[in-house]
Enzyme design. Structure first.
Site, PDB file in Angstrom:
ATOM      1  N   CYS A 259      -5.708 -36.139  14.603  1.00 49.94           N
ATOM      2  CA  CYS A 259      -6.338 -36.360  15.497  1.00 49.94           C
ATOM      3  C   CYS A 259      -6.301 -38.196  15.961  1.00 49.94           C
ATOM      4  CB  CYS A 259      -7.856 -36.296  15.570  1.00 49.94           C
ATOM      5  SG  CYS A 259      -8.881 -36.958  14.299  1.00 49.94           S
ATOM      6  N   HIS A 307     -13.809 -37.027  14.428  1.00 46.24           N
ATOM      7  CA  HIS A 307     -12.637 -36.580  15.408  1.00 46.24           C
ATOM      8  C   HIS A 307     -12.621 -37.396  16.613  1.00 46.24           C
ATOM      9  CE1 HIS A 307     -10.055 -33.535  16.933  1.00 46.24           C
ATOM     10  NE2 HIS A 307     -10.566 -33.507  17.933  1.00 46.24           N
ATOM     11  N   HIS A 319      -6.201 -34.037  22.846  1.00 48.51           N
ATOM     12  CA  HIS A 319      -6.445 -34.119  21.299  1.00 48.51           C
ATOM     13  C   HIS A 319      -5.501 -33.293  20.376  1.00 48.51           C
ATOM     14  CE1 HIS A 319      -9.489 -30.950  20.681  1.00 48.51           C
ATOM     15  NE2 HIS A 319      -8.944 -30.656  21.634  1.00 48.51           N
TER      16      HIS A 319
END
Length: 343
Positions: A259, A307, A319
């Site tokens: 990520c 994240h 993402h």
């Protein structure tokens, strides 16, 4: 690799309410490779299995960010150690030259016999000439004393640099050990998720696989608010071009990403250096509210920012979700948003 549960953000479609991570579990199993199937607890239903997979992916993602952090620290320490060792080598050369110069002066004094100055004056056939030489010798002695002081200071600095290099080497070994520890943690969590997925009935895995395709390939319109800067616009285009590339934990492109690796790489294409971890990236610019989000802003999720994604407009982010799910678009409210950062 996160638990993609819906946040309380208003205006989200029904698809945003799907537990995205769990729904994509079957593709994660394929990406992680074959492994001996674990036997599921007969009392566990699909909901329990989804919750467990969510938790394992979330824990693995946190460990991945710790892996990235430890790796970044190890890289910095390696560079520091290299610079310090170069400086120590240069300092040693300088000390050797200083010692050589002082040795030459000491040798000349020894060869002169070290005669008492008063006796040398009495024996001199030309007292005036001797006094001139004596004054010159006094100046030489003063310079020699200064040179000795410089040598002592240089030796102290060299000792400090050597001690610093030794400390950095010890810390480097600790960072390398941390990298290995977090790597083992990630691999263990992903292995547990893989075995659980392999134990699910085929129909449940098929449902997960169908749901995992939601959001893939949907290109949100960039109408409305424009990126906040030219560099944000360039990062947005880089992230769009990365859609479909695989999630690879610990990777920051160009062929695969985790990520924070995706957001770091996207901004690097715009000439902007971001930190390696999602926790550090959330402070890499000015924080704004979610209602003010513009394309290129970084959206961090969960209270620990474990994240991170890039806002693309139209209520969508891009993402790198987790192993088995490629870089894709999802609703911005897929998980609880902790911050929005404008780089």
């Amino acid at each position: 690799m996160a638990s993609h549960r819906r946040s309380s953000q208003p205006g989200l479609t029904h698809s945003a309410r799907v537990t995205v991570l769990s729904a994509a579990a079957a593709t994660a199993a394929a990406a992680l490779g074959a492994a001996p199937a674990a036997v599921a607890d007969p009392g566990d239903g699909p909901d329990s299995s989804r919750a467990t997979v969510d938790r394992l992916f979330q824990e693995a993602e946190k460990a991945t960010e710790q892996f990235n952090k430890a790796g970044e620290k190890a890289d910095r320490l390696r560079e520091d150690v290299s610079h310090t060792q170069d400086s120590v080598a240069r300092g040693q050369e300088r000390i050797n030259r200083m010692r050589g110069a002082l040795g030459s002066v000491a040798g000349a004094q020894y060869r002169s016999g070290g005669m008492d100055p008063a006796l040398a004056l009495l024996l001199s056939a030309d007292p005036d000439s001797y006094l001139e030489k004596a004054a010159t010798l006094d100046r030489i002695s003063e310079r020699q004393a200064t040179a000795l002081l410089d040598l002592q200071q240089a030796q102290r600095r060299l000792g400090q640099e050597r001690a610093e290099a030794a400390r950095d080497l010890v810390e480097l070994e600790r960072s390398r050990a941390a990298v290995a520890h977090h790597k083992r943690t990630v691999e263990r969590k992903l292995g547990e998720a893989r075995r659980l997925l392999d134990s699910l009935p085929p129909e449940d895995r098929a449902d997960f696989d169908r749901a995992s395709r939601s959001g893939r390939g949907q290109l949100p319109e960039l109408s409305g608010l424009a990126p906040s800067s030219a560099r944000a616009a360039a990062a947005v285009m880089a992230a769009r071009n990365a859609v479909g590339r695989p999630y690879v934990w610990g990777a920051n492109g160009p062929s695969g990403f985790d990520c924070s690796g995706l957001t770091q790489w996207s901004y690097a294409q715009a000439g902007v250096g971001l930190p390696r971890t999602s926790q550090a990236q959330r402070y890499a610019g000015r924080q704004v509210s979610l209602s003010e989000a513009r394309p290129g802003d970084l959206v961090a999720y969960r209270s620990d920012a474990s994240h991170i994604a890039m806002y693309m407009g139209n209520g969508q982010v891009v993402h790198a979700p987790y192993p088995g799910a490629p870089v894709r678009y999802d609703p911005v409210g897929m998980m609880p948003v902790s911050s929005v950062t404008r780089v």
